[in-house]
Enzyme design. Sequence first.
Site, PDB file in Angstrom:
ATOM      1  N   SER A 148       0.822  -1.100  -0.234  1.00 18.17           N
ATOM      2  CA  SER A 148      -0.016  -0.060   0.440  1.00 18.17           C
ATOM      3  C   SER A 148       1.056   1.479  -0.243  1.00 18.17           C
ATOM      4  O   SER A 148       0.496   2.002  -0.559  1.00 18.17           O
ATOM      5  CB  SER A 148      -0.825   0.330   1.116  1.00 18.17           C
ATOM      6  N   HIS A 212       0.506   5.049   4.391  1.00 20.74           N
ATOM      7  CA  HIS A 212      -0.086   5.403   2.629  1.00 20.74           C
ATOM      8  C   HIS A 212       0.041   6.844   2.868  1.00 20.74           C
ATOM      9  O   HIS A 212      -0.098   7.765   1.604  1.00 20.74           O
ATOM     10  CB  HIS A 212      -1.819   5.893   3.337  1.00 20.74           C
TER      11      HIS A 212
END
Length: 250
Positions: A148, A212
């Site tokens: 991610s 992220h």
Amino acid sequence: MIRKWSASLVRAGRAARGSSAPVTYSLIALCCLAFLAGPASGLNPAYGTGDELLAVQRAYFRRWGVIPAELFEGSAGAALTPATALFVHGSWVHLLGNMLFLYVFGAMTEERMGRVQFTLFYVGCGYLALLGYAVANADSEQSLVGASGAISAVLGAFLYLFPRARVTSLLPFLFFLPVRFPAWVVLPFWAALQWLAAGRASDGPGVAYLAHLIGFGLGFGYASVRYGRLTSPTRVKAAPAPAPEGENQP
């Protein structure tokens, strides 16, 4: 079973070579094959079942994932884990969510950057995103896996390169009805959600929202420096995408 996975890898490689975004599709194939071959998928009976399988999974994540408390001890093996963790996922939902986002946003970004540059960008930003998370949580013994951080970097670059691309999103407060918005609306909204979630995240297993945010910022910053001011915004259509699944802390 190994022969089947090898044959699948060969077929995926041939398909990738014939596509306009071979690196993106190769990354998807590698992540999927690594997941299927590993204990997290639960498909290989050689890893056992029940408590035995759980113990194998924990050992697998600790071997290939990032453990912040061990990362800065000077071990060469630990220094490589922010790269190996990019190809390890903790569950089917974790894998499929990440691969969908990479599929939707990776191909166009790769076409714009080129194969070699996109490869270095993906791995480099993913490594730095996990490294940044480890620095902020240096005492954590929890293993961290997932692509991610790298995929968030792809989203950040996509936002800069294709701000007017139409993205179909599924919004839960609209009963999951598909709604089309330009990327400059969807992706900053997604980043804001990660920021809010990161501020409310507690210790222990969960999603590494900070990774992220770091990845997204790195991707947007790199694209803005590398490509400068865009002269003509590109209008494209992207496939539907649900809310992303983040780095997993098994």
